[in-house]
Write a protein that holds these residues in place. Sequence first.
Motif, short mmCIF file in Angstrom:
data_model
loop_
_atom_site.label_atom_id
_atom_site.label_comp_id
_atom_site.label_asym_id
_atom_site.label_seq_id
_atom_site.Cartn_x
_atom_site.Cartn_y
_atom_site.Cartn_z
N PHE A 41 0.87 -1.17 -0.09
CA PHE A 41 -0.04 0.15 -0.01
C PHE A 41 0.74 1.22 0.03
CE2 PHE A 41 -2.98 -2.95 2.11
CZ PHE A 41 -3.89 -2.98 1.00
N LEU A 42 2.12 1.26 0.78
CA LEU A 42 2.69 2.32 0.73
C LEU A 42 3.40 2.56 -0.30
CD1 LEU A 42 4.08 4.74 2.63
CD2 LEU A 42 5.83 2.77 3.31
N ILE A 43 4.03 1.89 -0.82
CA ILE A 43 4.56 2.05 -2.33
C ILE A 43 3.83 2.20 -3.47
CG2 ILE A 43 6.05 1.07 -4.09
CD1 ILE A 43 7.41 -0.78 -1.72
N GLY A 44 2.65 1.61 -3.40
CA GLY A 44 1.53 2.05 -4.46
C GLY A 44 1.15 3.60 -4.21
N THR A 45 1.14 3.80 -3.20
CA THR A 45 0.70 5.14 -2.83
C THR A 45 1.60 6.19 -3.36
OG1 THR A 45 -0.43 4.76 -0.81
CG2 THR A 45 0.27 7.14 -1.29
N LEU A 46 3.09 5.85 -3.45
CA LEU A 46 3.99 6.67 -3.79
C LEU A 46 4.04 6.75 -5.58
CD1 LEU A 46 7.01 5.86 -1.61
CD2 LEU A 46 5.47 7.82 -1.34
N PHE A 47 3.63 5.56 -5.98
CA PHE A 47 3.45 5.33 -7.46
C PHE A 47 2.43 6.46 -8.04
CE2 PHE A 47 5.39 0.90 -7.61
CZ PHE A 47 6.80 1.46 -8.28
N VAL A 48 1.27 6.26 -7.33
CA VAL A 48 0.09 7.16 -7.78
C VAL A 48 0.23 8.49 -7.53
CG1 VAL A 48 -2.27 7.44 -7.44
CG2 VAL A 48 -1.34 5.10 -7.43
N LEU A 49 1.01 9.13 -6.55
CA LEU A 49 1.20 10.42 -6.14
C LEU A 49 1.38 11.58 -7.22
CD1 LEU A 49 0.81 11.91 -3.40
CD2 LEU A 49 3.28 11.87 -3.24
N GLY A 55 -8.16 18.13 -6.22
CA GLY A 55 -9.52 17.70 -5.25
C GLY A 55 -9.50 16.39 -4.87
N CYS A 56 -8.66 15.68 -5.12
CA CYS A 56 -8.86 14.23 -4.47
C CYS A 56 -8.68 14.09 -3.00
CB CYS A 56 -7.82 13.46 -5.34
SG CYS A 56 -6.11 13.64 -4.64
N ILE A 57 -8.04 15.11 -2.24
CA ILE A 57 -8.11 14.94 -1.02
C ILE A 57 -9.36 15.11 -0.23
CG2 ILE A 57 -7.03 15.98 1.16
CD1 ILE A 57 -4.96 14.73 -0.98
N ALA A 61 -12.50 12.53 3.48
CA ALA A 61 -13.70 12.93 4.38
C ALA A 61 -14.76 12.14 4.37
CB ALA A 61 -13.91 14.43 4.14
N ASN A 62 -14.89 11.17 3.20
CA ASN A 62 -16.30 10.57 2.99
C ASN A 62 -15.67 9.02 3.78
OD1 ASN A 62 -17.92 8.45 1.63
ND2 ASN A 62 -18.28 10.07 0.24
N TRP A 63 -16.61 8.79 4.64
CA TRP A 63 -16.75 7.45 5.46
C TRP A 63 -16.80 6.12 4.60
CZ3 TRP A 63 -20.14 3.40 5.39
CH2 TRP A 63 -21.46 3.58 4.96
N ARG A 64 -17.33 6.23 3.35
CA ARG A 64 -17.44 5.09 2.74
C ARG A 64 -16.01 4.70 2.00
NH1 ARG A 64 -22.10 6.15 -1.83
NH2 ARG A 64 -21.19 8.22 -1.60
N ILE A 65 -14.99 5.76 1.88
CA ILE A 65 -13.55 5.64 1.23
C ILE A 65 -13.00 4.78 2.43
CG2 ILE A 65 -11.64 6.61 0.64
CD1 ILE A 65 -13.21 6.74 -1.74
N TRP A 66 -13.23 5.16 3.80
CA TRP A 66 -12.62 4.37 4.88
C TRP A 66 -13.12 3.09 4.93
CZ3 TRP A 66 -8.67 6.44 8.15
CH2 TRP A 66 -8.32 7.77 7.63
N PRO A 169 -11.01 7.24 -11.15
CA PRO A 169 -10.29 6.03 -10.71
C PRO A 169 -9.03 6.16 -9.87
CG PRO A 169 -11.34 5.69 -12.82
CD PRO A 169 -11.33 6.96 -12.48
N ILE A 170 -8.09 7.05 -10.57
CA ILE A 170 -6.73 7.30 -9.99
C ILE A 170 -7.10 8.11 -8.51
CG2 ILE A 170 -6.62 9.46 -11.11
CD1 ILE A 170 -3.71 7.00 -10.87
N ALA A 171 -7.87 8.91 -8.31
CA ALA A 171 -8.32 9.57 -6.98
C ALA A 171 -8.75 8.48 -6.02
CB ALA A 171 -9.22 10.48 -7.22
N VAL A 172 -9.51 7.51 -6.49
CA VAL A 172 -9.96 6.61 -5.48
C VAL A 172 -9.03 5.38 -5.25
CG1 VAL A 172 -11.82 4.64 -5.19
CG2 VAL A 172 -12.40 6.82 -6.47
N VAL A 173 -8.23 5.13 -6.42
CA VAL A 173 -7.29 4.19 -5.92
C VAL A 173 -6.03 4.83 -4.88
CG1 VAL A 173 -4.91 3.27 -6.78
CG2 VAL A 173 -7.20 2.90 -8.11
N PHE A 174 -5.92 6.20 -4.99
CA PHE A 174 -4.96 6.80 -4.10
C PHE A 174 -5.46 6.82 -2.66
CE2 PHE A 174 -3.68 10.66 -1.80
CZ PHE A 174 -2.29 10.37 -1.67
N SER A 175 -6.73 7.14 -2.63
CA SER A 175 -7.49 7.17 -1.23
C SER A 175 -7.24 5.95 -0.58
CB SER A 175 -8.76 7.74 -1.20
OG SER A 175 -9.59 6.78 -1.97
#
Length: 274
Positions: A41-49, A55-57, A61-66, A169-175
Motif C-alpha cells: 500500500f505504501l509503495i502503491g501510494t508513492l507510485f500514484v502520487l 481535489g482528490c484529498i 472526508a467520506n466514510w465510505r472511502i475508509w 479511478p486514480i483518485a479513488v485508488v490513491f485514497s
Amino acid sequence: MQRVVLIMFVAMSLVPAGDSAGKLLSSQLGVAPAFIAWSRFLIGTLFVLPFLPKGCIALFANWRIWFRAVLLSFGITSIQIALQTEMIATVFAAFFIGPLISFVLAAIFLREPVTPLRSILIAFGFLGVLVVVRPGMGASTGLLWAVAAGCSYGAFLTTSRWLNTLGSPIAVVFSQLAISALLLAPFGLTQLPPFTGTIAALTITSAFCSMLGNLLLLYACQLVPATRVAPLVYFQLVAAVGLGWAVFGDLPDSWTWIGLSIIITSGLASTRLR
C-alpha cells in the motif's frame, strides 16, 4: 463489452503476479505477511502520487472511502497470510468465493439487475472453483484465511461500483492505498525485514502489480455494472494457476483444467448477456 473483457484480463493477471512476488517474500525469504501488505500500500501510494488530479484529498472526508480501505487492507493481509503456507492456485480458488459474494451484495444493496440465466452462470462458475479446490477446503488455517480474504474482496468489488461517482479511478485508488497504508503501518513497521536487493525488488513488484491491477478494475467498474464485472474476476484464477506452475513448479492436474474451463466458459457467457 469486449474492451471490458480485455481490461479485466490484464487487471486480473497483474493481481496474482503481485501476490506471487509476495509469496516468494514470505515463503522463501521469511518476510512477514503484515510487512508485505503494508509495503504494497505504501509503495502503491508513492507510485500514484505524481498523477493525482485536483481535489482528490476531499475523498478522505467520506466514510465510505475508509470503509472500503478497511475491506481492502484486511483482504490483502489475509491472502498474504494464506500464501505463506498454501499453494497459490489453491489459495486463489478458495479466495474465489469473492465474485459470488459481490454478485449477491450488488443485487441486494445496489439493486443491480439480475436475471435467472446470469444467476445460473455465476453458480456454474462457482462450481468450477469447487472442482479446482476439491477436498479439504476447510482443513487448513491457510485456506480459512483465503476464504476470509475472498469474502472481504467480494464486498470490496461491490463498493468499487458503489463509489465510482465519488471521483476519478486514480483518485479513488490513491485514497484506498493511502488509508490502507496508514491502517497497517503499526503492523508493518514493527516487522521490517533485512534490506537486500532481492527483497526490495520483489516488494516493489508486488506493490506495482497490485496497484495497477486494482486501478484497471476500477475503470472496468465504471464501464459496466458490478454484476457483469464479477464473472470476469475469475480470470484471476487462471493467472494464479499459470504463475503457480511457472514460478513455484505447481503443475495443474486434469481436474484443475476442468474447473478452469468451467470458470472461463461461465464468465465469458455471462458477458454476452444483455
